[in-house]
Design a protein around this motif. Structure first.
Motif, PDB file in Angstrom:
ATOM      1  N   TRP A 121       0.819  -1.217   0.000  1.00  0.00           N
ATOM      2  CA  TRP A 121       0.000   0.000   0.000  1.00  0.00           C
ATOM      3  C   TRP A 121       0.856   1.271   0.000  1.00  0.00           C
ATOM      4  O   TRP A 121       0.654   2.157  -0.824  1.00  0.00           O
ATOM      5  N   GLY A 122       1.795   1.369   0.935  1.00  0.00           N
ATOM      6  CA  GLY A 122       2.642   2.572   0.986  1.00  0.00           C
ATOM      7  C   GLY A 122       3.575   2.616  -0.207  1.00  0.00           C
ATOM      8  O   GLY A 122       3.779   3.644  -0.837  1.00  0.00           O
ATOM      9  N   THR A 136       0.172   7.549  -0.167  1.00  0.00           N
ATOM     10  CA  THR A 136       0.981   6.464  -0.709  1.00  0.00           C
ATOM     11  C   THR A 136       2.141   7.043  -1.488  1.00  0.00           C
ATOM     12  O   THR A 136       2.060   8.167  -1.983  1.00  0.00           O
ATOM     13  N   ARG A 139      -3.159   9.409  -5.360  1.00  0.00           N
ATOM     14  CA  ARG A 139      -2.137  10.152  -4.624  1.00  0.00           C
ATOM     15  C   ARG A 139      -2.302  11.659  -4.784  1.00  0.00           C
ATOM     16  O   ARG A 139      -1.990  12.426  -3.878  1.00  0.00           O
ATOM     17  N   VAL A 196      -2.376   3.650  10.434  1.00  0.00           N
ATOM     18  CA  VAL A 196      -2.469   3.782   8.976  1.00  0.00           C
ATOM     19  C   VAL A 196      -1.587   4.932   8.477  1.00  0.00           C
ATOM     20  O   VAL A 196      -0.904   4.796   7.464  1.00  0.00           O
ATOM     21  N   TRP A 240      -2.953   4.744  -9.059  1.00  0.00           N
ATOM     22  CA  TRP A 240      -2.290   5.281  -7.865  1.00  0.00           C
ATOM     23  C   TRP A 240      -1.911   6.739  -8.069  1.00  0.00           C
ATOM     24  O   TRP A 240      -1.954   7.534  -7.117  1.00  0.00           O
ATOM     25  N   GLN A 263       1.316   3.897   6.152  1.00  0.00           N
ATOM     26  CA  GLN A 263       1.332   4.359   4.760  1.00  0.00           C
ATOM     27  C   GLN A 263       2.563   5.226   4.480  1.00  0.00           C
ATOM     28  O   GLN A 263       2.630   5.898   3.465  1.00  0.00           O
ATOM     29  N   HIS A 286      -6.008   5.636   3.096  1.00  0.00           N
ATOM     30  CA  HIS A 286      -5.228   4.492   2.597  1.00  0.00           C
ATOM     31  C   HIS A 286      -4.819   4.687   1.135  1.00  0.00           C
ATOM     32  O   HIS A 286      -3.741   4.267   0.718  1.00  0.00           O
TER      33      HIS A 286
END
Ligand SMILES: Cc1cc2nc3c(=O)[nH]c(=O)nc-3n(C[C@H](O)[C@H](O)[C@H](O)COP(=O)(O)OP(=O)(O)OC[C@H]3O[C@@H](n4cnc5c(N)ncnc54)[C@H](O)[C@@H]3O)c2cc1C
Length: 503
Positions: free
Chosen positions: A88-89, A397, A409, A446, A405, A450, A393
């Motif tokens: 995820w991160g 990232t 982001r 989280v 993504w 993250q 979440h």
């Protein structure tokens, strides 16, 4: 009893939402107070996903007076200590969002403030060392709390994984034993009163009508009454939560039963893994704007632990909520009220919360607007607070490897979340807002997980010297390690306490 009390409640739908509602009403109101009828259609069936929960579920079971071991046995369930997030991160990175709390708050200062101080000094790389849930989870261990004084074993927070179809069946038996009447068949019409548009009855496929004074719409995404008849309207949150489809498939179990849900991010969404006693539930949640269904299915099938046990099944959805959860004499509960995707297992909680708030504002036949308005306001706040936690979440990232993504982001986020992120970035501070579902531990888990980097730590943590902080953290870490060592394997705990037949 007063003459204006509700005498007939009709619940439309027999999925998790319908039977949780029926069981609660039968338990609290009882069928001496009013008739409770539940209508469901075997032909339409239930959505059949929704198998991971949060610790509040245990409170629901206790309210019904259910025996937890029997519940686990009958739903072929397992225990859950949190969620492991993979990729995820950034790709290759993983973290654990545990239930319960990290370490111990000391001298009125939160544990994560001390942790962050040590972390920034390069001495505490891994927050999981200070969570019994995270530590035991990594070791596939589980037990319930025992009376062990100050030991972390005295306070083990956990939730459940279970088979949704078996849970509905379990609650159906509970509700029917307490007088709830189940009617099988498809509803083909909703009849509104000419004078005020309140729902009077529903018409079944065979021509029968079922009358009621209060209708609970648990008909799933279609919102048979709340949307199709009462036109409540829907607020679409796809711009913040862009996943809009899931493809789900069960697979064969493996030897070790992980006491946690796993969420693995892919290039346009993520995959869940939920271990039960008889199978593992899997699903790939993705956005059709960024990936085809064929590709999503192929990724899912390539990432299973065991043989698939059925054909993959697709569930389309739109993240968001009904503009009105309670409209006239109809309250929507479950998927009929909205859906925010399953990332943090919050939907069953929202069912539980909707039922509890309905009981707190239970109407009489006058249906005074104040109760309804309060219900709608509180449910909206609850949806929004959970939404912000979910968005975190996706948004926090480092991933730059796909258009999905890149969108997440860089997207604009709700101001309440933006403020939380700004506050964290300064001194690593996190807060639970009023009664919001996720507490400061969850927000910290989280944000830290993250890979958000605060500029500094909370200055108040300097109330304790570095040496003392180091000693105390080492002590807590050791107590947690000892406790995790002491715990039995998850599978062994289930075998001894709540194994399903032939599991
Ligand atoms: C992909 C996905 C994953 C999820 N994962 C989780 C999770 O891990 N944790 C979690 O908490 N939640 C999860 N959820 C949400 C969870 O599945 C639902 O909250 C839960 O199952 C409740 O569903 P429901 O009862 O509202 O609807 P459904 O299960 O769809 O039930 C609807 C009922 O209405 C009946 N019905 C509909 N139309 C008619 C009609 N015309 N006549 C008669 N009957 C009718 C149907 O027969 C059925 O009985 C997930 C949801 C999705 C989509």
């Amino acid at each position: 009893m007063s003459d204006s009390r509700i005498r007939k409640i009709v619940i439309v739908g027999g999925g998790t939402a319908g039977w949780m509602t029926a069981a609660t009403l039968a338990r609290i109101l009882t069928t001496r107070y009013c008739e409770i009828t539940l209508i469901e259609s075997d032909e339409i069936g239930i959505v059949g996903v929704g198998e991971a929960t949060i610790p509040q579920m245990a409170t629901f079971n206790r309210m019904l007076g259910l025996d937890e071991n029997q519940f686990i046995r009958e739903t072929r369930g397992s225990f859950k200590l949190g969620i492991q997030f993979v990729n995820w991160g950034r790709i290759g990175h993983r973290y654990f969002h545990p239930f319960g709390r990290y370490g111990l708050d000391m001298g009125g200062v939160s544990f994560h403030a001390y942790f962050l101080r040590m972390h920034q000094a390069g001495e505490a790389p891994d927050i999981d060392e200070w969570s019994l849930q995270a530590k035991a989870g990594q070791m596939d261990k589980f037990m319930r709390s025992i009376d062990a004084g100050n030991s972390p074993l005295s306070d083990i927070a956990y939730a459940f994984h279970f088979d949704a179809g078996l849970y509905a069946r379990f609650l159906r038996r509970y509700a029917e034993e307490r007088g709830v009447v189940r009617r099988e068949g498809r509803i083909t019409g909703v009849n509104l009163r000419g004078t005020d548009g309140f729902v009077e009855s529903v018409t079944m496929e065979d021509g029968a009508t079922v009358e009621g004074e209060l209708f609970i719409d648990c008909s799933g995404f279609r919102g048979l009454i709340i949307e199709q008849a009462l036109k409540a309207g829907y607020t679409d949150w796809s711009h913040w939560l862009p996943c809009n489809r899931a493809v789900a498939v069960p697979c064969a179990s493996v030897d070790s039963w992980t006491p946690y849900t796993r969420s693995t991010a892919h290039s346009a969404g993520w995959q869940w893994r939920i271990p039960l006693q008889h199978r593992i539930g899997n699903g790939h949640v993705f956005s059709t704007d960024y990936m085809s269904e064929d590709e999503a299915t192929a990724i899912l099938l390539a990432n299973l632990d065991g043989e698939p046990l059925a054909e993959p099944r697709t569930v389309p959805f739109t993240t968001g909520h009904r503009n009105s959860f309670w409209e006239k004499n109809c309250v929507a509960i479950g998927l009929a009220s909205g859906f925010m995707e399953p990332l943090e297992s919050t939907s069953i909680w929202l069912i539980q919360s909707g039922i509890a708030r309905l009981m707190a504002m239970f109407p009489d036949r006058g249906f005074a607007p104040a109760g309804r308005e309060r219900y709608n306001r509180i449910m909206l706040t609850e949806f929004e607070e959970i939404r912000d936690f979910l968005i975190l979440h996706y948004h926090a990232t480092e991933r730059t490897d796909s258009p999905f993504w890149n969108y997440c982001r860089t997207m604009e986020i709700p101001e309440r979340l933006a403020e939380k992120m700004r506050v964290y970035r300064e001194h690593g501070r996190v807060f639970r807002e009023n009664e919001e579902l996720f507490n400061d531990t969850s927000w910290f888990a989280v944000m830290f997980g993250q890979l958000m980097q605060p500029k500094g730590f909370d200055p108040v943590a300097e109330v304790m010297s570095l040496e003392e902080t180091r000693d105390r953290l080492a002590h807590i870490r050791q107590a947690i390690a000892n406790s995790a060592d002491y715990m039995p394997a998850h599978r062994e705990f289930i075998r001894q306490n709540c194994a399903a037949e032939a599991a």
